[in-house]
Motif scaffolding. Structure first.
Motif, PDB file in Angstrom:
ATOM      1  N   LYS A  97       7.305 146.627  52.412  1.00  0.00           N
ATOM      2  CA  LYS A  97       6.423 147.495  51.634  1.00  0.00           C
ATOM      3  C   LYS A  97       5.400 148.130  52.569  1.00  0.00           C
ATOM      4  CE  LYS A  97       3.000 147.218  47.900  1.00  0.00           C
ATOM      5  NZ  LYS A  97       2.392 146.250  46.940  1.00  0.00           N
ATOM      6  N   ILE A  98       5.272 149.448  52.459  1.00  0.00           N
ATOM      7  CA  ILE A  98       4.199 150.163  53.141  1.00  0.00           C
ATOM      8  C   ILE A  98       3.257 150.665  52.060  1.00  0.00           C
ATOM      9  CG2 ILE A  98       5.464 152.355  53.202  1.00  0.00           C
ATOM     10  CD1 ILE A  98       4.009 152.973  55.868  1.00  0.00           C
ATOM     11  N   TYR A  99       1.968 150.490  52.291  1.00  0.00           N
ATOM     12  CA  TYR A  99       1.025 150.979  51.297  1.00  0.00           C
ATOM     13  C   TYR A  99      -0.049 151.836  51.949  1.00  0.00           C
ATOM     14  CZ  TYR A  99      -2.135 147.151  52.628  1.00  0.00           C
ATOM     15  OH  TYR A  99      -2.952 146.295  53.319  1.00  0.00           O
ATOM     16  N   PHE A 100      -0.499 152.796  51.169  1.00  0.00           N
ATOM     17  CA  PHE A 100      -1.541 153.722  51.588  1.00  0.00           C
ATOM     18  C   PHE A 100      -2.788 153.390  50.780  1.00  0.00           C
ATOM     19  CE2 PHE A 100       2.294 155.757  52.879  1.00  0.00           C
ATOM     20  CZ  PHE A 100       1.962 156.548  53.964  1.00  0.00           C
ATOM     21  N   PRO A 101      -3.876 152.966  51.429  1.00  0.00           N
ATOM     22  CA  PRO A 101      -5.104 152.713  50.675  1.00  0.00           C
ATOM     23  C   PRO A 101      -5.510 153.966  49.891  1.00  0.00           C
ATOM     24  CG  PRO A 101      -5.303 151.857  52.903  1.00  0.00           C
ATOM     25  CD  PRO A 101      -4.024 152.655  52.853  1.00  0.00           C
ATOM     26  N   HIS A 102      -6.061 153.766  48.718  1.00  0.00           N
ATOM     27  CA  HIS A 102      -6.406 154.859  47.801  1.00  0.00           C
ATOM     28  C   HIS A 102      -7.197 155.949  48.516  1.00  0.00           C
ATOM     29  CE1 HIS A 102      -7.344 156.865  44.074  1.00  0.00           C
ATOM     30  NE2 HIS A 102      -8.609 156.899  44.440  1.00  0.00           N
ATOM     31  N   ASN A 103      -6.621 157.148  48.546  1.00  0.00           N
ATOM     32  CA  ASN A 103      -7.241 158.280  49.206  1.00  0.00           C
ATOM     33  C   ASN A 103      -6.343 159.503  49.058  1.00  0.00           C
ATOM     34  OD1 ASN A 103      -9.417 159.381  50.800  1.00  0.00           O
ATOM     35  ND2 ASN A 103      -9.588 157.344  51.718  1.00  0.00           N
ATOM     36  N   THR A 104      -6.567 160.535  49.871  1.00  0.00           N
ATOM     37  CA  THR A 104      -5.727 161.722  49.904  1.00  0.00           C
ATOM     38  C   THR A 104      -5.036 161.785  51.262  1.00  0.00           C
ATOM     39  OG1 THR A 104      -7.200 162.914  48.403  1.00  0.00           O
ATOM     40  CG2 THR A 104      -5.682 164.243  49.731  1.00  0.00           C
ATOM     41  N   TYR A 105      -3.703 161.981  51.255  1.00  0.00           N
ATOM     42  CA  TYR A 105      -2.912 162.025  52.484  1.00  0.00           C
ATOM     43  C   TYR A 105      -2.094 163.307  52.502  1.00  0.00           C
ATOM     44  CZ  TYR A 105      -4.153 157.115  52.712  1.00  0.00           C
ATOM     45  OH  TYR A 105      -4.861 155.933  52.757  1.00  0.00           O
ATOM     46  N   TYR A 106      -1.980 163.905  53.669  1.00  0.00           N
ATOM     47  CA  TYR A 106      -1.232 165.141  53.846  1.00  0.00           C
ATOM     48  C   TYR A 106       0.067 164.860  54.588  1.00  0.00           C
ATOM     49  CZ  TYR A 106      -5.455 167.464  52.332  1.00  0.00           C
ATOM     50  OH  TYR A 106      -6.527 167.884  51.591  1.00  0.00           O
ATOM     51  N   PHE A 107       1.125 165.554  54.160  1.00  0.00           N
ATOM     52  CA  PHE A 107       2.448 165.399  54.752  1.00  0.00           C
ATOM     53  C   PHE A 107       2.981 166.779  55.102  1.00  0.00           C
ATOM     54  CE2 PHE A 107       1.589 161.763  52.170  1.00  0.00           C
ATOM     55  CZ  PHE A 107       2.110 160.697  52.883  1.00  0.00           C
ATOM     56  N   HIS A 108       3.415 166.963  56.349  1.00  0.00           N
ATOM     57  CA  HIS A 108       3.860 168.260  56.838  1.00  0.00           C
ATOM     58  C   HIS A 108       5.370 168.333  57.029  1.00  0.00           C
ATOM     59  CE1 HIS A 108      -0.295 169.595  58.087  1.00  0.00           C
ATOM     60  NE2 HIS A 108      -0.462 168.307  57.848  1.00  0.00           N
ATOM     61  N   SER A 109       6.052 167.202  56.922  1.00  0.00           N
ATOM     62  CA  SER A 109       7.493 167.160  57.199  1.00  0.00           C
ATOM     63  C   SER A 109       8.227 166.503  56.040  1.00  0.00           C
ATOM     64  CB  SER A 109       7.776 166.339  58.459  1.00  0.00           C
ATOM     65  OG  SER A 109       7.036 166.822  59.545  1.00  0.00           O
ATOM     66  N   THR A 110       9.461 166.943  55.825  1.00  0.00           N
ATOM     67  CA  THR A 110      10.320 166.269  54.861  1.00  0.00           C
ATOM     68  C   THR A 110      10.708 164.914  55.436  1.00  0.00           C
ATOM     69  OG1 THR A 110      11.191 168.364  54.055  1.00  0.00           O
ATOM     70  CG2 THR A 110      12.527 166.387  53.626  1.00  0.00           C
ATOM     71  N   ILE A 111      10.676 163.897  54.611  1.00  0.00           N
ATOM     72  CA  ILE A 111      11.003 162.538  55.034  1.00  0.00           C
ATOM     73  C   ILE A 111      12.368 162.191  54.467  1.00  0.00           C
ATOM     74  CG2 ILE A 111      10.295 160.130  54.950  1.00  0.00           C
ATOM     75  CD1 ILE A 111       7.428 161.254  54.301  1.00  0.00           C
ATOM     76  N   GLN A 112      13.347 162.009  55.341  1.00  0.00           N
ATOM     77  CA  GLN A 112      14.686 161.629  54.908  1.00  0.00           C
ATOM     78  C   GLN A 112      14.877 160.146  55.150  1.00  0.00           C
ATOM     79  OE1 GLN A 112      17.582 164.128  56.781  1.00  0.00           O
ATOM     80  NE2 GLN A 112      16.817 165.973  55.801  1.00  0.00           N
TER      81      GLN A 112
END
Length: 170
Positions: free
Chosen positions: A121-136
């Motif tokens: 499991k990977i988790y992102f602490p509550h916030n806003t995250y930006y993604f610039h690439s498609t994740i396959q």
């Protein structure tokens, strides 16, 4: 601390003899350079990061648990062995509220490297995250989870889905 001068540069070097007892909690309060070496954490240990970090090497876990707040604890670190923790995306460099940071790379690194060591499991602490690439995400693990903790994921991808799961044809 273990300050050494290597090639004219002062570094705080972590060596294997500094982490060598099983069933031990190791509190990491300083930034340590592994100097390109592998450090094997003995069985059933806890790496408790309290302001410190590891960089420049490989950490091999042996049923190792990691405890840390939400900050970067691994820089230029390879992971091998077995770990029994969820992975906080910020530990490997994810940056919230930074539109220029492509957080896609951290999901990819988790999927390709960390998941096979027990970080299911990977988790992102509550916030806003930006993604610039498609994740396959190719099929390589069962019961894998990406937990956004009610975060906002903003896609900067121009031509495709943010996260794309696919299966290979038989």
């Amino acid at each position: 601390k273990n300050i050494q001068t290597i090639d004219g540069v002062r570094k705080n070097i972590l060596t294997q003899n500094m982490i060598n007892k099983p069933n031990t909690i190791y509190e990491i309060r300083y930034d340590f350079d592994l100097n390109g070496e592998e450090i094997t954490v003995p069985e059933n240990c806890v790496l408790k990061f309290n302001g410190g970090s590891f960089n420049n090497g490989t950490v091999i876990g042996t049923s190792t648990k990691i405890q840390a707040n939400s900050y970067r604890i691994f820089q230029d670190i390879n992971i091998k062995g077995s770990f029994i923790s969820d992975l906080n995306a910020m530990w490997i460099g994810a940056l919230p509220n930074n539109e220029s940071c492509d957080n896609s790379q951290f999901i990819i690194k988790w999927w390709q490297e960390y998941i096979k060591c027990g970080f299911s499991k990977i988790y992102f602490p509550h916030n806003t995250y930006y993604f610039h690439s498609t994740i396959q995400l190719t099929p390589n693990a069962l019961n894998a989870t990406i937990d956004g903790n009610n975060s906002i994921f903003i896609s900067k991808v121009q031509d495709g889905a943010l996260i794309y799961n696919y299966t290979e044809d038989s």
